[in-house]
Design an enzyme around this catalytic site. Structure first.
Site, PDB file in Angstrom:
ATOM      1  N   ASP A  87      -1.441   3.284   1.536  1.00 66.06           N
ATOM      2  CA  ASP A  87      -1.970   4.173   2.570  1.00 66.06           C
ATOM      3  C   ASP A  87      -1.413   5.564   2.334  1.00 66.06           C
ATOM      4  OD1 ASP A  87      -3.184   1.952   3.584  1.00 66.06           O
ATOM      5  OD2 ASP A  87      -2.184   1.996   5.531  1.00 66.06           O
ATOM      6  N   HIS A 237       3.295   2.710   1.272  1.00 68.70           N
ATOM      7  CA  HIS A 237       2.888   4.088   1.537  1.00 68.70           C
ATOM      8  C   HIS A 237       3.237   4.965   0.338  1.00 68.70           C
ATOM      9  CE1 HIS A 237       2.641   2.575   5.671  1.00 68.70           C
ATOM     10  NE2 HIS A 237       1.816   3.591   5.881  1.00 68.70           N
TER      11      HIS A 237
END
Length: 270
Positions: A87, A237
């Site tokens: 992400d 992430h």
């Protein structure tokens, strides 16, 4: 009831009763929506419970329940396969190292991007595609999508990102969607499905998103090695400095454990 005075009293009493009823009915109509808003009532945060080392966790919805909405969080298999996903809400200098590690291991990944990332880092987005990775939809503005109550607003968040991606890369965005922060509702899942999207949650993640409070290498390995399992959809992430530093070694360790990496394009959805 033939006496004029009795008829008058009866008529007044009837009118008062009718007015009281109508006042109560109007008040009920004013208060009911705030108590029974279906979007708020069904809003959920994606969550996992790990029961045993090396085994798949339990999600707060089952794979079968999610499948009705073309939504997934794990491949229920005994094969040692991993689906890597990242992400990315913004770029802070760690994506290049992540891409280098993925290239070294020939490991395909899916990057779920927002509007800000595509606007500010178009060259990295193009590199992702050139090196065989997928780009999925993480919405344009990264809102709490479970609070989006209209089809028009939902489609705007996903549609605007599609348009920006196509304008930036000349390609059509892969119809994979990940709700920001894992906040969702059944209504949202149905809206995504109606737009032709598959929704992907995850079956393994760790707290790696606080830029100024990054986990140590040891903390990262404890979670990511101890909780890996067959069919895992891993969420990392790309803003994480730790992830940029450890990914090459992490992929090596997973390979030494017998795992291989596949693209979400290969994820079994039927």
């Amino acid at each position: 009831m033939n006496h004029p005075l009795l008829r008058k009293k009866y008529t007044i009493r009837l009118l008062l009763l009718m007015l009281a009823y109508l006042a109560g009915y109007s008040l009920a109509r004013m208060t009911i929506p705030a108590q029974t808003d279906p979007i708020l009532a069904e809003a959920s945060n994606w969550g996992l419970s790990f029961q045993e080392k090396g085994k798949a966790p339990i999600g707060n919805a089952t794979a079968e329940e999610l499948k009705d909405f073309h939504a997934y969080y794990i491949n229920p298999t005994e094969e040692k396969v991993i689906y890597l996903t990242f992400d990315a809400g913004y770029e802070n200098g760690n994506t290049a190292a992540i891409l280098d590690a993925l290239k070294k291991h020939q490991a395909p990944a899916t990057f779920f991007l927002v509007g800000n990332y595509i606007e500010t880092s178009p060259d990295l987005v193009k590199r992702m595609l050139a090196e065989g990775h997928l780009v999925g939809n993480h919405t344009y503005h990264h809102p709490n999508m479970s609070q989006i109550s209209t089809k028009e607003a939902f489609e705007k968040e996903l549609g605007e990102l599609e348009t920006l991606f196509e304008k930036t890369t000349g390609q059509t965005m892969t119809k994979f969607y990940r709700p920001p922060q894992g906040k969702y509702s059944e209504t949202n899942l149905q809206m995504a499905k109606d737009m032709g999207y598959s929704t992907f949650f995850w079956s393994l993640a760790y707290v790696d998103w606080y830029e100024n409070d990054q986990p140590t290498k040891e903390e990262a390995f404890e979670k990511l090695l101890g909780r890996i399992h067959p069919g895992a959809v891993v969420l990392l992430h790309s803003t994480s400095k730790t992830n940029g530093e450890i990914l090459d070694e992490l992929l090596t360790k997973w390979e030494e454990m017998g795992y291989r990496f596949e693209s979400l394009e290969q994820f079994p959805t039927s």
